[in-house]
Design a protein around this motif. Structure first.
Motif, PDB file in Angstrom:
ATOM      1  N   ASN A   1      48.247  33.254  37.577  1.00  0.00           N
ATOM      2  CA  ASN A   1      47.000  33.194  38.782  1.00  0.00           C
ATOM      3  C   ASN A   1      45.573  33.040  38.116  1.00  0.00           C
ATOM      4  OD1 ASN A   1      48.582  33.297  41.019  1.00  0.00           O
ATOM      5  ND2 ASN A   1      47.824  35.529  41.454  1.00  0.00           N
ATOM      6  N   LEU A   2      45.348  33.424  36.886  1.00  0.00           N
ATOM      7  CA  LEU A   2      44.111  33.403  36.254  1.00  0.00           C
ATOM      8  C   LEU A   2      44.012  31.996  35.567  1.00  0.00           C
ATOM      9  CD1 LEU A   2      43.988  36.980  34.690  1.00  0.00           C
ATOM     10  CD2 LEU A   2      42.542  36.077  36.439  1.00  0.00           C
TER      11      LEU A   2
ATOM     12  N   ALA B   1      45.389  29.335  37.027  1.00  0.00           N
ATOM     13  CA  ALA B   1      45.196  28.433  38.172  1.00  0.00           C
ATOM     14  C   ALA B   1      43.473  28.519  38.429  1.00  0.00           C
ATOM     15  CB  ALA B   1      45.996  28.807  39.202  1.00  0.00           C
ATOM     16  N   ILE B   2      43.131  29.684  38.608  1.00  0.00           N
ATOM     17  CA  ILE B   2      41.757  29.879  38.876  1.00  0.00           C
ATOM     18  C   ILE B   2      40.863  29.319  38.071  1.00  0.00           C
ATOM     19  CG2 ILE B   2      40.001  31.659  39.583  1.00  0.00           C
ATOM     20  CD1 ILE B   2      42.407  33.353  40.747  1.00  0.00           C
ATOM     21  N   MET B   3      41.051  29.935  36.657  1.00  0.00           N
ATOM     22  CA  MET B   3      39.826  29.407  35.556  1.00  0.00           C
ATOM     23  C   MET B   3      40.332  28.553  34.540  1.00  0.00           C
ATOM     24  SD  MET B   3      38.746  32.986  33.958  1.00  0.00           S
ATOM     25  CE  MET B   3      38.108  32.401  32.599  1.00  0.00           C
ATOM     26  N   ASP B   4      41.522  28.160  34.690  1.00  0.00           N
ATOM     27  CA  ASP B   4      41.959  27.171  33.808  1.00  0.00           C
ATOM     28  C   ASP B   4      41.845  27.852  32.264  1.00  0.00           C
ATOM     29  OD1 ASP B   4      43.256  25.198  32.355  1.00  0.00           O
ATOM     30  OD2 ASP B   4      41.513  23.927  32.294  1.00  0.00           O
ATOM     31  N   ALA B   5      42.145  29.197  32.113  1.00  0.00           N
ATOM     32  CA  ALA B   5      42.177  29.651  30.583  1.00  0.00           C
ATOM     33  C   ALA B   5      43.563  29.568  30.316  1.00  0.00           C
ATOM     34  CB  ALA B   5      41.897  31.269  30.876  1.00  0.00           C
TER      35      ALA B   5
ATOM     36  N   VAL C   1      32.725  26.370  36.484  1.00  0.00           N
ATOM     37  CA  VAL C   1      33.666  26.660  35.619  1.00  0.00           C
ATOM     38  C   VAL C   1      34.714  25.592  35.418  1.00  0.00           C
ATOM     39  CG1 VAL C   1      35.504  28.577  35.375  1.00  0.00           C
ATOM     40  CG2 VAL C   1      33.475  29.312  36.193  1.00  0.00           C
TER      41      VAL C   1
ATOM     42  N   ALA D   1      40.117  24.071  35.960  1.00  0.00           N
ATOM     43  CA  ALA D   1      39.670  25.326  36.764  1.00  0.00           C
ATOM     44  C   ALA D   1      39.261  24.767  38.221  1.00  0.00           C
ATOM     45  CB  ALA D   1      38.439  25.902  36.250  1.00  0.00           C
TER      46      ALA D   1
ATOM     47  N   GLU E   1      41.823  25.534  40.826  1.00  0.00           N
ATOM     48  CA  GLU E   1      42.920  25.317  41.687  1.00  0.00           C
ATOM     49  C   GLU E   1      43.344  26.844  42.120  1.00  0.00           C
ATOM     50  OE1 GLU E   1      45.450  22.394  41.390  1.00  0.00           O
ATOM     51  OE2 GLU E   1      43.317  21.786  41.209  1.00  0.00           O
TER      52      GLU E   1
END
Lengths: 324, 324
Positions: free
Chosen positions: A255-256, A258-262, B157, B164, B166
C-alpha cells in the motif's frame, strides 16, 4: 553558530534513552532511565524532571552547557508541530504536556524540539543509517503496534499538524479486527507484535499450533514469544505463522508503495527478531501484491542500522535540523 | 528566459484535451480531439501525431512557436521520471511510448514533460485551484478507477520511479474484490465509478434496489448510472447505496490521513455528480474512521476547481515547473 553536538532522547513506555551525538553520527554519551508514570502530577511534570536530569548528566560528562545544546525528544503518539503532545496512549501521564516549556524552565534551554518517535527513527536512518542517500523510503517500526516515518523528496513528511507516519492505523481489512484506536482492521492488528500474538491465539484455537500449545500449557496461553522461540529452532508450525504475518507485513508495504512509490523500507522496532524470519517472505509476497510490480525496480526491505536506539539518534537529528 | 505560456495536454482513454495556459492560470486556447488507438503502429506513434497536430493548432492560433513553448502531457498510468510510459492499461497503444522523443522529432520541441494525469490534476489544484496555499493535501480523482496525486511539504510526491499517487490500488479489504491490476481489495473496487457499479450489482442481487431493478429491466441490469439518476431524484434506495460508497470513500481518505496527515482532499473526476451526494456523508464517516480524530483540525473534502480539465491544466503546470 550551528552546534557540533546535539542531545536526543527517546521517551518509551518503559524507559527513556538519552544520547549525546556528534554531527557525524557518533554516540558520545548515553544514559537510560525508567520512564516515570505519575498521574498525580501535572502533564509531563515527572517526565520533564527525569529528562532534565538525564540531560544535565550527559552534558556534564561531556563538559558542555545544558542550556545551549540543541535537544530533540522523540515520543510515541501524535506530536503537534509546536512540540506539544496531542495524544499519547502509551504515555498517558504526558498527554497534553508541553515539554519544550517545561525544559526551558528547568534548564534555560530554548532549543527543545519534540517529534514522533517513528519520525525520529526515519530521520536517524536517513542521516546516518540504513537509508542514507535514499530520498523516498519508509521506516516501519514493528513493536507492540506499528509506528513509522515517511521520507519523500528527501524530506520528512510531517503533515498539516505534524501527525504523519501513523502507518499502523492504515486500515487493510475493512471491518476487521478491532484496534485500541477505536477503528477496525488497522495494519498493526496483523503485522505487529500484538498482531502476531492475536494471530497466534487464533491459530492455536484452530489447532494449527499443536506443539506450541503443549509448550504453553494450553492453546489459549500461546503468545508471540512462543512463536518467535519456535521459529528460532525451525519449528514448522511457528514458521508458517510468521509467514502469515509476513504476508500482512507485505500487504501494508505494498500500500505504501502504491501511494508514495517508495521502494526501500527500513524495518526496526522490538519485533526485529521475528522480522528476520519475515522479511524474506514479505519481500517475495510483494511480487503478488504491488500493482505494476514487473515495471518497478526491485524492492529492498532492510533492518534498521540502530535497532532500539534509532529513535534517540533521530531525536538528535531533529535537534540538529531545527536548531539551524 | 522563463516562458509566459505553456501547453498542457491530458490524454484520456477516449479524448485528448489540449490547453494553452498563461502563468496565472488563464486558459488562452483549447482543443479536444479523439484519442487514437492504433495498435498497428509503433508505441504512441498515432498518438504523437495527434498531439503534434493539437499543439500546432493552439500555438498557431496564439501566434507562438510550437518548437519553444514548454509542453506538459498528462497520461493515465505509470509514468517514469524520464517521461516514458511504463504501464498504461487504459492506453495500451501508448504503453512504452517515448512521447518526448516523438514530439521532439515532429516539432523540434525539446521541452516535453510527461506526468501521470492524477499528479497533473493535483498540481493544477495546488497552483490555481481548490488547494492553493495548502502544503499537504491529496487529489482524489474518481472515475472508472481512482487516480490521484499527493502534495506533501508543498511538493508533488513523485516517488523513486515517478509512480507515486496510485491511491486507487491501496488495498482496503485484504483478499477482497478482484481488481484488474491483479490484486484484491483495491480501494477503487469500492469507491470509484466501477466500484459503484459493482456494489450496485451486489445490492440489486440482494433485493436492496427494487425500484432501480424495475427501471433497469432486471436486477442484473442495474448500472452506476441508474443509481446516480435515482439519487438525483431523491430515491431512498439509491441514496442508501451512495452512502455505502461514501463510507468506502471515507475509509481510503482516512488511510491517507493516517499515513501523511493530510486534512484537505480535492475530489475530481467523472464520478463528481455522485460525489456531490457522497461528500457530506463521507466527511461525517471520517469521525469514526480517523485515528485521533478529536485531536485533529476539521477535514475538508472539496470539489475540484477544474473538473475534467484539471489534468490538462496541471500538465501545463508541469511544463512551467520543469522547463525552469
Amino acid at each position: 553558530m550551528a552546534s557540533d553536538i546535539a542531545l536526543g532522547v527517546d521517551v518509551g513506555g518503559t524507559k527513556s534513552l538519552a544520547v549525546l551525538m556528534s554531527r557525524t553520527g557518533e554516540v558520545l554519551e548515553e544514559v537510560t532511565t525508567p520512564t516515570p508514570h505519575d498521574p498525580s502530577r501535572g502533564a509531563g511534570e515527572a517526565m520533564a524532571e527525569v529528562l532534565a536530569t538525564q540531560i544535565r548528566e550527559l552534558t556534564s560528562r561531556h563538559g558542555s552547557d545544558p542550556a545551549t545544546v540543541p535537544i530533540g525528544i522523540g515520543v510515541p503518539g501524535l506530536v503537534r508541530r509546536d512540540g506539544s503532545l496531542a495524544y499519547a496512549p502509551n504515555l498517558q501521564s504526558a498527554s497534553g504536556a508541553d515539554l519544550p516549556a517545561a525544559l526551558a524552565e528547568r534548564l534555560g534551554n530554548h532549543s527543545v524540539h519534540v517529534e514522533n518517535d517513528g519520525n525520529c527513527a526515519a530521520l536517524a536512518e536517513f542521516a546516518w543509517g540504513a537509508a542514507r542517500g535514499i530520498d523516498d523510503f519508509v521506516m516501519v517500526t514493528l513493536g507492540t503496534g506499528i509506528g513509522g516515518g515517511l521520507v519523500a523528496n528527501g524530506q520528512l513528511v510531517r503533515g498539516r499538524s505534524g501527525f504523519a507516519g501513523e502507518i499502523g492505523h492504515m486500515v487493510v481489512e475493512a471491518r476487521g479486527a478491532p484496534c485500541h484506536c477505536g477503528g477496525y482492521g488497522c495494519w498493526e492488528r496483523y503485522a505487529s507484535g500484538s498482531g502476531l500474538g492475536r494471530l497466534a491465539s487464533l491459530a492455536a484455537a484452530e489447532g494449527r499450533l499443536p506443539t506450541l500449545s503443549v509448550r504453553a500449557g494450553a492453546p489459549e496461553l500461546v503468545r508471540a514469544e512462543h512463536v518467535t522461540a519456535g521459529a528460532a529452532e525451525g519449528l514448522a508450525e511457528a514458521l508458517a505463522l510468521l509467514d502469515e504475518v509476513a504476508w500482512w507485513l507485505a500487504l501494508g508495504i505494498s500500500n505504501l508503495a502504491a501511494i508514495m512509490d517508495a521502494g526501500h523500507f527500513v524495518i526496526g522496532g522490538g519485533l526485529s527478531v521475528a522480522a528476520d524470519f519475515m522479511v524474506p517472505s514479505a519481500t517475495t509476497y510483494l511480487a503478488d501484491l504491488v500493482e505494476g510490480y514487473p515495471m518497478r525496480p526491485p524492492f529492498t526491505l532492510v533492518p534498521s542500522a540502530f535497532g532500539v536506539r534509532a529513535g534517540a539518534l533521530g531525536a538528535a537529528v531533529v535537534a540538529f535540523e531545527r536548531a539551524g
